[in-house]
Design a protein around this motif. Structure first.
Motif, PDB file in Angstrom:
ATOM      1  N   CYS A 102      18.349  16.172 104.499  1.00 25.53           N
ATOM      2  CA  CYS A 102      17.976  15.478 103.261  1.00 25.53           C
ATOM      3  C   CYS A 102      17.999  16.471 102.095  1.00 25.53           C
ATOM      4  CB  CYS A 102      16.578  14.885 103.439  1.00 25.53           C
ATOM      5  SG  CYS A 102      15.795  14.339 101.928  1.00 25.53           S
ATOM      6  N   CYS A 105      14.107  17.404 100.772  1.00 22.34           N
ATOM      7  CA  CYS A 105      13.142  18.199 101.564  1.00 22.34           C
ATOM      8  C   CYS A 105      13.838  19.247 102.423  1.00 22.34           C
ATOM      9  CB  CYS A 105      12.306  17.270 102.428  1.00 22.34           C
ATOM     10  SG  CYS A 105      13.282  16.422 103.686  1.00 22.34           S
ATOM     11  N   CYS A 121       8.220  13.278 102.610  1.00 24.04           N
ATOM     12  CA  CYS A 121       9.335  13.168 101.674  1.00 24.04           C
ATOM     13  C   CYS A 121       9.643  11.685 101.411  1.00 24.04           C
ATOM     14  CB  CYS A 121      10.555  13.872 102.252  1.00 24.04           C
ATOM     15  SG  CYS A 121      12.024  13.676 101.254  1.00 24.04           S
ATOM     16  N   CYS A 124      13.638  10.559 102.349  1.00 25.42           N
ATOM     17  CA  CYS A 124      14.072  10.298 103.731  1.00 25.42           C
ATOM     18  C   CYS A 124      12.930   9.723 104.569  1.00 25.42           C
ATOM     19  CB  CYS A 124      14.603  11.585 104.359  1.00 25.42           C
ATOM     20  SG  CYS A 124      13.331  12.848 104.573  1.00 25.42           S
TER      21      CYS A 124
HETATM   22 ZN   LIG Z   1      13.624  14.307 102.869  1.00 25.20          ZN
END
Ligand SMILES: [Zn+2]
Length: 199
Positions: A102, A105, A121, A124
């Protein structure tokens, strides 16, 4: 303790070659033979989860193909059309095994927010890997379908999204179980090695 990432990447020769530091043995280090033994135990107990970890970490294309075949036959046995089963299987394996970390993050699933510290996060939802948006997902699925079977985004959402997510969740769950089992064995071996070293 040795991480699952390292356990699964140790079987790939190029990974060993590119980082000589990894070969330095500490007192309780796990040997390559032990690694192979752990992996074969995980494979026989959690074949699907083991294939997910192989595909995700060791980038094993055969493992990805095996998973794809597994999902197709599951979906077909539930009466789903072969073309649609194939498209859903392709995309779910891509989402679970090939998806890059992602971007927000960096794969941790956590995000630092001022005043709140580490939070899940939001991009995601804590998964850590790239999660396609509804639009991206629909586009990807229909790209694997013959024109006559392509459905609208609305129909996909209503009729196929839950089935798709079921396949994705199964892969994540199986991988989690395989990783937990591998960690159990690793912990035992590392403890034994340490004891041997001390005693
Ligand atoms: Zn993430």
């Amino acid at each position: 303790m040795m991480s699952i990432q390292l356990l699964y990447s140790r079987q790939v020769p190029r990974t060993i070659n590119c980082d000589p530091a990894m070969l330095t043995r500490s007192a309780n280090a796990v040997t390559n033979d032990e690694i192979l033994a752990i992996l074969s135990k995980v494979k026989s107990k959690h074949p699907v989860g083991n294939a997910v970890l192989d595909a995700q970490i060791a980038l094993d294309v055969y493992a990805a193909l095996e998973l794809r075949g597994e999902i197709i036959s599951n979906l077909k046995s539930n009466g789903i059309d072969e073309d649609i089963a194939t498209a859903l299987a392709n995309v779910s394996v891509i989402e679970v095994c090939d998806s890059p970390a992602c971007s927000r993050c960096k794969g941790t699933g956590l995000f630092m927010r001022a005043g709140e510290g580490l939070i899940e996060c939001s991009k995601c939802h804590g998964v850590g890997s790239f999660v396609p948006s509804g639009r991206e997902l629909h586009r990807l699925v229909i790209s694997y379908l013959p024109e006559s079977k392509r459905m609208s985004r609305d129909t996909f959402k209503r009729k196929w999204y839950d089935i798709y997510m079921g396949a994705v969740d199964t892969l994540h769950t199986e991988a989690g179980e395989a990783a937990a089992y591998a960690k159990d064995i690793l912990r035992k071996i590392e403890n034994e090695n340490e004891y041997r070293e001390v005693g």
